[in-house]
Motif scaffolding. Sequence first.
Motif, PDB file in Angstrom:
ATOM      1  N   GLY A 129       0.699  -1.253  -0.008  1.00  0.00           N
ATOM      2  CA  GLY A 129      -0.101   0.007   0.243  1.00  0.00           C
ATOM      3  C   GLY A 129       0.781   1.103   0.240  1.00  0.00           C
ATOM      4  N   PRO A 130       0.091   2.418   0.018  1.00  0.00           N
ATOM      5  CA  PRO A 130       0.864   3.625   0.081  1.00  0.00           C
ATOM      6  C   PRO A 130       1.616   3.809   1.227  1.00  0.00           C
ATOM      7  N   VAL A 131       2.746   4.616   0.841  1.00  0.00           N
ATOM      8  CA  VAL A 131       3.935   5.031   1.781  1.00  0.00           C
ATOM      9  C   VAL A 131       3.432   6.384   2.706  1.00  0.00           C
ATOM     10  N   GLY A 132       3.519   6.243   3.987  1.00  0.00           N
ATOM     11  CA  GLY A 132       3.143   7.535   4.788  1.00  0.00           C
ATOM     12  C   GLY A 132       4.053   7.569   5.958  1.00  0.00           C
ATOM     13  N   GLN A 133       4.258   8.606   6.653  1.00  0.00           N
ATOM     14  CA  GLN A 133       5.091   8.859   7.664  1.00  0.00           C
ATOM     15  C   GLN A 133       4.744   7.996   8.721  1.00  0.00           C
ATOM     16  N   VAL A 134       6.075   7.544   9.446  1.00  0.00           N
ATOM     17  CA  VAL A 134       5.878   6.699  10.616  1.00  0.00           C
ATOM     18  C   VAL A 134       6.927   6.867  11.597  1.00  0.00           C
ATOM     19  N   GLU A 135       6.845   6.769  13.026  1.00  0.00           N
ATOM     20  CA  GLU A 135       7.829   7.123  13.827  1.00  0.00           C
ATOM     21  C   GLU A 135       9.041   6.086  13.771  1.00  0.00           C
ATOM     22  N   VAL A 136      10.203   6.812  13.822  1.00  0.00           N
ATOM     23  CA  VAL A 136      11.460   6.182  13.453  1.00  0.00           C
ATOM     24  C   VAL A 136      11.667   5.219  14.508  1.00  0.00           C
ATOM     25  N   VAL A 137      11.826   3.874  14.411  1.00  0.00           N
ATOM     26  CA  VAL A 137      12.021   2.833  15.293  1.00  0.00           C
ATOM     27  C   VAL A 137      13.459   2.431  15.258  1.00  0.00           C
ATOM     28  N   ALA A 138      14.111   2.067  16.422  1.00  0.00           N
ATOM     29  CA  ALA A 138      15.372   1.419  16.409  1.00  0.00           C
ATOM     30  C   ALA A 138      15.352   0.089  17.449  1.00  0.00           C
ATOM     31  N   PRO A 139      14.893  -0.804  16.958  1.00  0.00           N
ATOM     32  CA  PRO A 139      14.488  -2.180  17.676  1.00  0.00           C
ATOM     33  C   PRO A 139      15.857  -2.730  18.294  1.00  0.00           C
ATOM     34  N   PRO A 140      15.722  -3.279  19.379  1.00  0.00           N
ATOM     35  CA  PRO A 140      16.941  -3.840  20.313  1.00  0.00           C
ATOM     36  C   PRO A 140      17.297  -4.974  19.774  1.00  0.00           C
ATOM     37  N   ASN A 141      18.399  -5.537  20.057  1.00  0.00           N
ATOM     38  CA  ASN A 141      18.950  -6.918  19.456  1.00  0.00           C
ATOM     39  C   ASN A 141      18.052  -7.924  19.968  1.00  0.00           C
ATOM     40  N   GLU A 142      17.332  -7.862  20.828  1.00  0.00           N
ATOM     41  CA  GLU A 142      16.484  -9.063  21.373  1.00  0.00           C
ATOM     42  C   GLU A 142      15.451  -9.285  20.410  1.00  0.00           C
ATOM     43  N   VAL A 143      15.049  -8.162  19.859  1.00  0.00           N
ATOM     44  CA  VAL A 143      13.829  -8.268  18.680  1.00  0.00           C
ATOM     45  C   VAL A 143      14.294  -9.235  17.589  1.00  0.00           C
ATOM     46  N   HIS A 144      15.349  -8.882  16.988  1.00  0.00           N
ATOM     47  CA  HIS A 144      15.870  -9.484  16.166  1.00  0.00           C
ATOM     48  C   HIS A 144      16.305 -10.892  16.078  1.00  0.00           C
ATOM     49  N   THR A 145      16.636 -10.981  17.421  1.00  0.00           N
ATOM     50  CA  THR A 145      16.939 -12.355  17.851  1.00  0.00           C
ATOM     51  C   THR A 145      15.773 -13.193  18.063  1.00  0.00           C
ATOM     52  N   TYR A 146      14.614 -12.817  18.344  1.00  0.00           N
ATOM     53  CA  TYR A 146      13.611 -13.484  18.528  1.00  0.00           C
ATOM     54  C   TYR A 146      12.900 -13.773  17.192  1.00  0.00           C
ATOM     55  N   ILE A 147      13.075 -12.922  16.113  1.00  0.00           N
ATOM     56  CA  ILE A 147      12.587 -13.017  14.818  1.00  0.00           C
ATOM     57  C   ILE A 147      13.337 -14.203  14.343  1.00  0.00           C
ATOM     58  N   THR A 148      14.867 -14.111  14.434  1.00  0.00           N
ATOM     59  CA  THR A 148      15.709 -14.955  13.863  1.00  0.00           C
ATOM     60  C   THR A 148      15.350 -16.449  14.391  1.00  0.00           C
ATOM     61  N   GLN A 149      14.906 -16.338  15.722  1.00  0.00           N
ATOM     62  CA  GLN A 149      14.528 -18.100  16.109  1.00  0.00           C
ATOM     63  C   GLN A 149      13.248 -18.511  15.757  1.00  0.00           C
ATOM     64  N   ASN A 150      12.230 -17.466  15.403  1.00  0.00           N
ATOM     65  CA  ASN A 150      10.976 -17.945  15.182  1.00  0.00           C
ATOM     66  C   ASN A 150      10.584 -17.367  13.738  1.00  0.00           C
ATOM     67  N   PRO A 151      11.148 -18.237  12.821  1.00  0.00           N
ATOM     68  CA  PRO A 151      10.931 -17.729  11.347  1.00  0.00           C
ATOM     69  C   PRO A 151       9.606 -17.943  10.834  1.00  0.00           C
ATOM     70  N   VAL A 152       9.161 -17.136   9.932  1.00  0.00           N
ATOM     71  CA  VAL A 152       7.928 -17.295   9.408  1.00  0.00           C
ATOM     72  C   VAL A 152       8.042 -17.565   7.702  1.00  0.00           C
ATOM     73  N   ASN A 153       7.116 -18.070   7.154  1.00  0.00           N
ATOM     74  CA  ASN A 153       7.099 -17.915   5.724  1.00  0.00           C
ATOM     75  C   ASN A 153       6.952 -16.626   4.990  1.00  0.00           C
ATOM     76  N   THR A 154       7.790 -16.605   4.020  1.00  0.00           N
ATOM     77  CA  THR A 154       8.000 -15.143   3.289  1.00  0.00           C
ATOM     78  C   THR A 154       6.544 -15.150   2.669  1.00  0.00           C
ATOM     79  N   VAL A 155       6.063 -13.623   2.568  1.00  0.00           N
ATOM     80  CA  VAL A 155       4.940 -13.272   1.853  1.00  0.00           C
ATOM     81  C   VAL A 155       5.372 -12.259   0.422  1.00  0.00           C
ATOM     82  N   ARG A 156       4.895 -12.702  -0.797  1.00  0.00           N
ATOM     83  CA  ARG A 156       5.355 -12.215  -1.937  1.00  0.00           C
ATOM     84  C   ARG A 156       4.440 -11.147  -1.944  1.00  0.00           C
ATOM     85  N   LEU A 157       4.862  -9.817  -2.338  1.00  0.00           N
ATOM     86  CA  LEU A 157       4.076  -8.662  -2.633  1.00  0.00           C
ATOM     87  C   LEU A 157       4.676  -8.027  -3.614  1.00  0.00           C
ATOM     88  N   ARG A 158       3.948  -7.373  -4.617  1.00  0.00           N
ATOM     89  CA  ARG A 158       4.500  -6.298  -5.550  1.00  0.00           C
ATOM     90  C   ARG A 158       4.711  -5.042  -4.948  1.00  0.00           C
TER      91      ARG A 158
END
Length: 205
Positions: A129-158
């Motif tokens: 969908g359209p791009v809008g302004q959002v609050e800048v996010v600086a995720p902690p390393n723990e979030v990336h670790t959680y995502i890596t340890q809990n992978p999900v199937n990729t969703v294909r979008l144009r």
Amino acid sequence: MPSKRNLLLTGLLLLGSAGLAQAQMSATTVTDLDVRTGPGPQYPTVGTATRGSEASLDGCIQGSNWCRIDVNGMRGWVDAQTLSVEQNGNPVVVEEHYSELGVPTVTYAQTDPTTTGSVSPSPDDELIGPVGQVEVVAPPNEVHTYITQNPVNTVRLRGDVVVGATLPQSVVVHRIPDYDYSYVEVNRQPVLVDPNTRRIVYVYR
């Protein structure tokens, strides 16, 4: 009488003319996998196929990893990276050798049984969908670790996977414990999403 599993498959499968002569390729599952009623992780599962199961491959959606198969009495959709096909006496992963294997191309349209003539697009037909302004996010390393340890199937979008882009309502986002944002993988890129606005707030590259 059709089985309950087949009744779940409300989609219409159309074999392209290029794939008609090569339909029903033999394939093998390379891991335990969920067979789904449609080409995407948001669709319900028909059942689970165990690693090493023999399957008949109808074909895959062009530009997508999703393929239609018959396996262990189930008919549904799986990711191409979970299937192998024999080539010159050696098993090769369908996703990595799609073109050279000559895998037939199929398309998918999910019909809404409550509305005559209506068609719900698959994720492969949808645009980010359209791009809008959002609050800048600086995720902690723990979030990336959680995502890596809990992978999900990729969703294909144009469209471009960028901060501020809006995800379609059909895309399922996944909650991160004790964190304000959810996550999903789009076109093989993990992203963080505001679950309220469905806008991408961070892209892992």
